[in-house]
Design a protein around this motif. Structure first.
Motif: not given
Length: 573
Positions: A260-272, A278-282
């Motif tokens: 999807g649109v990058t900002r949407d995926v990063l702001a509200d990720p739907q898949h576990a 995102l949680a692993s990103a330093p």
């Protein structure tokens, strides 16, 4: 969107398309793509039913773990899969062509001319015995865009468009005479020489420091704006994807799990899986708690493990105007590293970080100053003393593609240091290799495979396992996680911290990723033009930097403010 594709027997099996009906349409449209590899253990399904679009003038980023199918998908577009790989199903529509069904002769009219490729590793992708200008000119000649006489001068113009400073001089140089950032821009020049409609960029900045990375990405972005070029960007760096891509595709185990649109995926990720990435990103905003070193690992009152005292390294340059010239690559550097601690070296390409590490490891001789290891002066170590140092100090190389012998199995790669120092017998060495593979999150079945059968991230994990085989006192880590996706990166950083806590091993950690440095380092030294300009604890240095250059490095991190893209990195001698 392009119209439907039909297989017309009257055209000799070639695929034809109905006209595109949208304004601009898509530069690339992938539907139902499946790719597999034939291995000794059977067929491995690498990509499964992938759908993906790249639009003109936009960047679509593909992210995911090592082995998720990112690069395989990108290479399938140009049909540049390994010899044991093949496309099982799906279409790859580019303009009016389905690239899956084109003959090799037809593909050659598309590759380079209409689709450019920026590969991951410039040190392997550039011909070491050809000058940079010749390699760009070759693209122009092959595609009929220049004559043999005009190609050299036009190649200089292409290098200028790719942002290479003093392009006429660079065109006459060989790849080894350029810094990493300049080599990467030479690859971009080759990719854009024919002004393609699509560029596939496979980890184009993974091994570059943040300032050079910003320059490279600025130039790629300028191409999308100037030429309307679509870019398929393969990256494990979520910061780069967030900063540069309009659309984001997340892959896991060969499948697209979210897009999807990058900002949407990063702001509200739907898949576990996306949430886990995102949680692993330093992040520079957080520092990982450091496990205290076991008391038994560091005896009270012991001297530092490593000391560099006023070390200087000079290289002779070609004579100019009859006068001799030298380059001072390391200029009066003094550093101290204690057991069980991590000292990070950060700085731009050409700042002297790797040369400092080579001096410490006695892989090159110092022009002045002293190198001490565990209290002994090893500045001029030779023979048995040098061999003992080799056993106690190991190196994890930056480049997983060039650091593993392609003829060896992974088992042979990992056990080679044990054989060289006559440690154990064949059975115990093999057991040690299995243990190390497990610690770097690779299955034991990897032992029978060859480096070419692994992804870049998997190769780097093998290189780390190899460096740990002898249980060294010091490990020099030269960009050890730059080729790893964020989740595996987190595993490796945890592994390094765990080993340090258990054994008291010391790390000299060279990295361009300041977020990674903050997570692993006890102290940080910032280098510029061969000198250490600032040192301190990461918490202080990254929140209250004293030197202007340190502030510039922090500002260059993806997502931060970007100055003019004309900024250039130092020239490598």
């Amino acid at each position: 969107m392009t119209g439907p594709v039909t297989n017309d027997p009257g055209t000799g099996g070639k695929l034809t398309t109905t006209p595109s009906n949208g304004q601009g349409g898509t530069a690339l449209e992938i539907r139902g793509l499946s790719v597999s590899y034939r291995t000794r253990g059977g067929t491995v399904q690498a990509v499964r039913d992938v759908d993906l679009d790249v639009r003109p003038g936009e960047v679509t980023a593909v992210v995911g773990e090592s082995g998720s199918g990112k690069s395989t998908t990108a290479h399938a577009v140009l049909r540049l899969l390994a010899a044991n790989g093949g496309i099982d199903a799906g279409t790859i529509r580019f303009g009016r062509h389905d690239l899956v069904s084109l003959s090799e002769a037809e593909l050659r009219t598309v590759r380079g001319a209409r689709i450019g490729l920026v590969p991951q590793d410039p040190s392997v992708s550039l011909n070491p015995v050809k000058r940079i200008g010749e390699q760009v000119a070759e693209v122009l000649r092959v595609h009929g865009l220049a004559t043999r006489r005009s190609a050299p001068s036009e190649a200089v113009g292409v290098l200028e468009r790719a942002g290479l400073p003093d392009a006429a001089t660079r065109a006459r140089q060989y790849p080894h005479e350029l810094s990493g950032g300049m080599r990467q821009r030479a690859l971009i020049a080759i990719a854009i020489a024919a002004r393609p409609e699509l560029i596939i960029a496979d980890e184009p900045t993974s091994a570059l420091d943040v300032t050079v990375q910003r320059v490279i990405l600025d130039h790629l972005q300028a191409l999308t704006e100037e030429l309307g070029t679509g870019i398929l960007l393969v990256t494990h760096d979520l910061g780069v994807a967030a900063d540069r891509a309009q659309r984001l595709v997340v892959m896991s185990q060969g499948r697209v799990v979210e897009a999807g649109v990058t900002r949407d995926v990063l702001a509200d990720p739907q898949h576990a899986y996306t949430r886990r990435l995102l949680a692993s990103a330093p992040s520079l905003a957080t520092a990982r708690p450091r496990t205290p070193v076991a008391a038994s690992a560091v005896a009270a009152g012991t001297p530092p493990l490593v000391e560099l005292r006023n070390v200087v390294k000079e290289f002779r340059l070609p004579r100019a105007g009859g006068a001799s010239r030298t380059l001072r690559a390391v200029d009066d550097v003094s550093l101290t590293l204690r057991r069980g601690r991590t000292l990070a070296l950060v700085g731009e390409s050409g700042s002297g970080k790797s040369t400092t590490a080579r001096l410490l490891l006695r892989l090159t001789d110092a022009s002045a100053g002293r190198v001490l290891f565990d209290g002994a002066d090893v500045t001029a170590a030779r023979g048995a003393q040098a061999r003992q140092l080799r056993r106690r100090a190991q190196l994890i190389y930056q480049n997983p593609y060039a650091s593993l012998d392609p003829r060896f199995s992974i088992g042979e790669v990992i056990t080679e240091p044990l054989r060289a120092f006559r440690v154990g017998d064949r059975a115990s060495r093999l057991a040690r290799a299995r243990e190390l593979l497990d610690r770097v999150a690779l299955p034991a079945s990897t032992l029978e495979r060859r480096p070419a059968e692994l992804s870049g991230g998997q190769r780097q994990r093998v290189a780390i396992a190899r460096a740990l085989a002898l249980s060294p006192d010091l490990v020099v880590c030269d960009e050890p996680v730059s080729a790893l996706d964020v989740s595996v990166q987190a595993q490796v950083l945890d592994l390094l911290a765990e080993l340090q806590a258990d054994t008291g091993v010391a790390y000299l950690f060279i990295s361009h990723d300041l977020a990674v440095v903050r997570q692993i380092a006890h102290r940080v030294a910032v280098m510029r033009a061969g000198r250490v300009v600032e040192t301190g604890a990461p918490e202080d240095l990254f929140t209250r930097p004293r030197h202007e250059y340190t502030r510039e490095l922090l500002a260059a991190i993806p997502g931060g403010p970007r100055p003019s893209p004309t900024t250039a990195e130092p020239t490598k001698a």
